[in-house]
Each structure stands twice: as structure tokens, then as C-alpha cells.
Design an enzyme around this catalytic site. Structure first.
Site, PDB file in Angstrom:
ATOM      1  CD  GLU A   1      -3.281   1.204  -2.148  1.00  0.00           C
ATOM      2  OE1 GLU A   1      -3.740   0.849  -2.362  1.00  0.00           O
ATOM      3  OE2 GLU A   1      -1.554   1.329  -1.782  1.00  0.00           O
TER       4      GLU A   1
ATOM      5  CB  SER B   1      -0.944  -0.257   0.958  1.00  0.00           C
ATOM      6  OG  SER B   1      -1.759   0.601   1.353  1.00  0.00           O
TER       7      SER B   1
ATOM      8  CD  GLU C   1      -8.393  -7.459 -43.155  1.00  0.00           C
ATOM      9  OE1 GLU C   1      -8.551  -8.423 -42.495  1.00  0.00           O
ATOM     10  OE2 GLU C   1      -8.013  -6.873 -42.528  1.00  0.00           O
TER      11      GLU C   1
ATOM     12  CG  HIS D   1      -1.678  -0.734   5.173  1.00  0.00           C
ATOM     13  ND1 HIS D   1      -3.007  -1.536   5.566  1.00  0.00           N
ATOM     14  CD2 HIS D   1      -2.108   0.695   4.401  1.00  0.00           C
ATOM     15  CE1 HIS D   1      -3.912  -1.174   4.800  1.00  0.00           C
ATOM     16  NE2 HIS D   1      -3.290  -0.085   4.273  1.00  0.00           N
TER      17      HIS D   1
END
Length: 455
Positions: free
Chosen positions: A353, A264, A441, A289
Site C-alpha cells: 500500500e 494498513s 461472427e 492502525h
């Protein structure tokens, strides 16, 4: 006075800045092969050879895919030291109901309020079916984009160092908002995991009836492949340790996943209007954390000294202060930038984050920044509001992946299909374009599938 944490101070006008910043970005982007000496010894004991975490995960997933529930039970015993029987892996309806009946009333009211906050926000962004009608010569073309919820989703809820009913809310409620009918929750067989009354009460409150007492890579594999008593899911979401993240990466393609999460992290942008005690607490809140990262970027040099003093004071009195200190020393930094423009550039390079813009007037800075998972504006919007109650999910891209990824939301539980309808006249009108491209193609059968329908 309490001891300051040993956090690197990076001044961008110094020659060493580029190297230090590159080192910081590398730290925040885990490669999946770093393990402690104790971890290496335990791997040797369990597997008989010094496997990397990636190799451990591959072994576990292969065994679960081959041997099913037997392998899940075996690895739960080896890794968690918990003996489970097939009939005790699933938390019973009675256990869920008892946990709910014994839960504190105010706690359940909080769960309901947060659920409603999340549902309100996620409903507002939910993709809806879209239809476009177009004329083609004398004909008509009808185009639609159709959204349907995934049938079955698996949620990983951590349970090693703390209980996380918030993770359940931030994953299950977006899925329910999207219309997912079947949700399976896995949590390790610990006091903070699938034996935790708060977590089980929250499951019952949300109407979740499938909860399994398994964690780690074996839980991810069980949901991805399906084992006796646990039906395979379509998507696996939710955070976990390194082994959970690597297992999700390993099974991707067998099922969908939300992300491969690392530590984190938060970047705090602060100017002279920021209060240093607020900034210090913001950095600590993610570092606790363990692992977790806190990075300050400012062009106001006196703030760095003041934040260091408040970090020392706050870490000394917090219950998880030692863990947060280690996180800041291992993954943190205090960066002195030249100006606001350089601050925005550095933030985009880190692509954090969480981004907290701690300024009296944060909007001009926000306009300069492209990459962040969740953004918090002003001095009174700590990241904890996003972690717990605001409404956007707290499952967010880490390790620089906010350059291209977004936080989990209700739309991630929808699959979409295009629906195309040409009538005969429209088919005839558009045939020449199809035939011309097919000829370029060399796909003559494509062309023939159109020309066979012409008058």
C-alpha cells in the site's frame, strides 16, 4: 533497555526464506473468514449460529435490502448498542453548524489548507473530454470521449478507535473536484464517529450536509440499496473494518466501490544512508492502525539490528505502543536481501500500500519498482505526509492489490462515454469492413444495419 518486539527476521539466502515470505504475503491478504474467539462467541449470541464474517455480512445486507431502515436501526442497536430513531440517524444542520462554530480556529485553517492541497493535485490529473476527427474516403468521422461526474457518492468514515477527518478529506475532496454534487457520509454512532466534533466541523467546512449515524455492514447496505430517508448512491468509497470491506464486496455490482481494503501496510526500503530511528518510526506509524503492517527490506545488515533497538525504545514511549507492537509482531518483518535488485523484486511481490524508499538517492530504486499504491522518496518524506496533507488520496490498494489497482483519485468519480458520429459518406466507406467482420461472427443483423444505409 526496553524489550524488542518479536518481529521475524528473514534472510533471503536461507532455505526457510521462501516459506516465510509466502507466509508474510498471505498475512497481508485477508481472506475474510478469520475471527477471534471473542468474535465467534459474539456472533453466536447475535445470530444464534457460528457464522463466518462473510456470512454475517450477507445476512445483514439481505435484511437491509428486505426490511430497509428497520433493519438498519435493529443492527445498530445489536452491534453498536446504540438506540437510534429514524429521525435521529441523520445529523441535523444545526449540529453540523454548532460543531463548526465550536471548532478550534487553527484546526479549521488546517482543514482548508489540506482541502486546497488535495484539490490542486486532483485537478491536475482530472480527465478532460477528448475529441478525434478522422477522414473516411470522402466522409468524416468524429470520435469523442466524454466524462461526466457521478451523481451521488457514499463515503464510509471509520470511528471505532480514533476519529478520521483525514479520511473525509481524502475521499470527499476528490469527489467534489470531479464535480459530484451529492455526497452522503456514514460514520458509526461513537465518540470518534458521527458524534465527533472534529469530523462534523470538517463536514460543514466542506459543504457536506448529509451525515448519518450508522456504521458497519448495515451502513454500506443502506447506501447501496437505499432505505427510508437515505437515497441509494452510485459509488461507495472509504475504509473500514473487515465487515465494511466484506459488505462493499457484497454490494459491488449494485453500486461501484473503490476497493476491498485490508490492514494498513508499509514497506520501507533502506540502505546504509538511512537513519535507523527514522526507519523504526516509519514501521510503527502504520502498525499502530492495529491491524497494521511494517516491513523493512534492506541489504545493509547492520541496519536491522539498529532498527530493532529503536523499535523497542519508541514503542515503550508511544501511547499506542502496545497496539503497534502487536501489529509488527503479527504482520511485520525485517528482511535482509542480497542486493538492491532483489530488494526491488521482493517489493514488487509484496506490492505494498505504502512504499517508503529511505535512501539518499531514491530515484534509481524507484525506476526498478512497478507495484506500490503510494511511494515516498528520501529520508524526510514519512508516510504521514501522504496520510494527511500532500494531496494524493490516502485511500490506497492493500493486500498485494497494487499489482493491478491504484489509489483513489478524482477520476474514479467520473464515468466516461464514447461518442461516435459517421456522416453518410463515411458510413459507405467503412461498410465493407463491418460487413466482413459481421459475416465472420455470423451476426447478419449487424451487417444488415449497415447495408440498409448504402446507396
Amino acid at each position: 533497555m526496553s524489550e524488542r518486539p518479536n518481529i521475524p527476521v528473514i534472510r533471503t539466502n536461507e532455505d526457510s526464506a521462501d516459506e516465510l515470505l509466502a507466509e508474510l504475503r498471505e498475512k497481508l491478504s485477508p481472506r475474510g473468514d478469520v475471527v477471534s474467539p471473542a468474535g465467534r462467541q459474539r456472533t453466536q449470541e447475535l445470530f444464534g449460529e457460528p457464522l463466518t464474517p462473510q456470512q454475517v455480512v450477507e445476512r445483514i445486507c439481505q435484511d437491509v435490502n428486505t426490511d430497509g431502515l428497520t433493519a438498519v436501526v435493529d443492527y445498530t442497536q445489536k452491534l453498536d448498542q446504540v438506540d437510534l430513531r429514524p429521525e435521529t440517524i441523520c445529523v441535523s444542520p444545526a449540529e453540523l453548524a454548532d460543531a463548526h462554530a465550536n471548532a478550534d480556529t487553527e484546526y479549521l485553517e488546517t482543514i482548508r489548507r489540506v482541502r486546497d492541497n488535495i484539490r490542486e493535485f486532483q485537478s491536475g490529473m482530472l480527465n478532460r473530454d477528448f475529441e478525434l476527427k478522422r477522414t473516411a474516403g470522402q466522409g468524416a468521422v468524429q470520435l469523442r470521449q466524454r466524462y461526466r461526474p457521478l451523481r451521488r457518492v457514499g463515503i464510509c468514515v471509520p470511528g471505532g478507535a480514533a476519529a478520521y477527518p483525514s479520511t473525509l478529506l481524502m475521499t470527499a475532496v476528490p469527489a467534489q473536484t470531479a464535480g459530484v454534487k451529492e455526497i452522503a457520509v456514514v460514520a458509526p454512532p461513537t465518540a470518534f464517529g458521527s458524534y465527533n466534533g472534529h469530523l462534523l466541523a470538517a463536514c460543514h467546512e466542506l459543504g457536506i450536509t448529509e451525515v448519518y449515524r450508522i456504521g458497519g455492514a448495515q451502513a454500506v447496505a443502506a447506501m447501496a440499496y437505499g432505505v427510508e430517508g437515505i437515497e441509494r448512491v452510485d459509488k461507495i468509497v472509504g475504509p473500514g473494518n473487515l465487515f465494511v470491506a466484506l459488505a462493499k464486496r457484497h454490494v459491488f455490482g449494485e453500486v461501484d466501490i473503490d476497493s476491498i481494503a485490508g490492514p494498513s501496510e508499509v514497506v520501507v526500503i533502506a540502505d546504509e544512508t538511512a537513519r535507523p530511528e527514522f526507519v523504526a518510526s516509519d514501521l510503527i506509524s502504520q502498525a499502530e492502525h492495529s491491524p497494521g503492517s511494517g516491513v523493512l527490506i534492506t541489504w545493509h545488515e547492520p541496519l536491522i539490528e539498529a532498527v530493532q533497538d529503536h523499535l523497542a525504545t519508541q514503542l515503550a514511549r508511544l501511547e499506542r505502543g502496545d497496539l503497534a507492537r502487536q501489529g509488527l509482531e503479527d504482520f511485520g518483518a525485517l528482511i535482509l536481501a542480497k542486493d538492491a535488485a532483489e530488494t526491488a523484486r521482493l517489493t514488487d511481490e509484496i506490492a505494498p500500500e505504502h512504499l517508503h524508499i529511505s535512501m539518499d538517492e531514491p530515484e534509481p530504486m524507484l525506476d526498478q519498482i512497478q507495484n506500490a499504491g503510494a511511494i515516498f522518496l528520501g529520508h524526510f518524506t514519512p508516510v504521514a505526509f501522504g496520510d494527511y496533507v500532500a494531496g494524493p488520496s490516502h485511500v490506497l490498494p492493500t493486500g498485494g492489490t497494487a499489482r493491478f489497482a491504484h489509489g483513489l483519485c478524482a477520476n474514479d468519480f467520473l464515468k466516461q462515454s464514447s461518442v461516435i458520429h459517421y456522416d453518410q459518406a463515411a458510413c459507405e466507406h467503412g461498410a465493407s469492413d463491418v460487413e466482413r467482420l459481421a459475416a465472420v461472427e455470423g451476426l447478419t443483423a449487424h451487417s444488415a444495419s449497415v447495408s440498409i444505409r448504402l446507396k
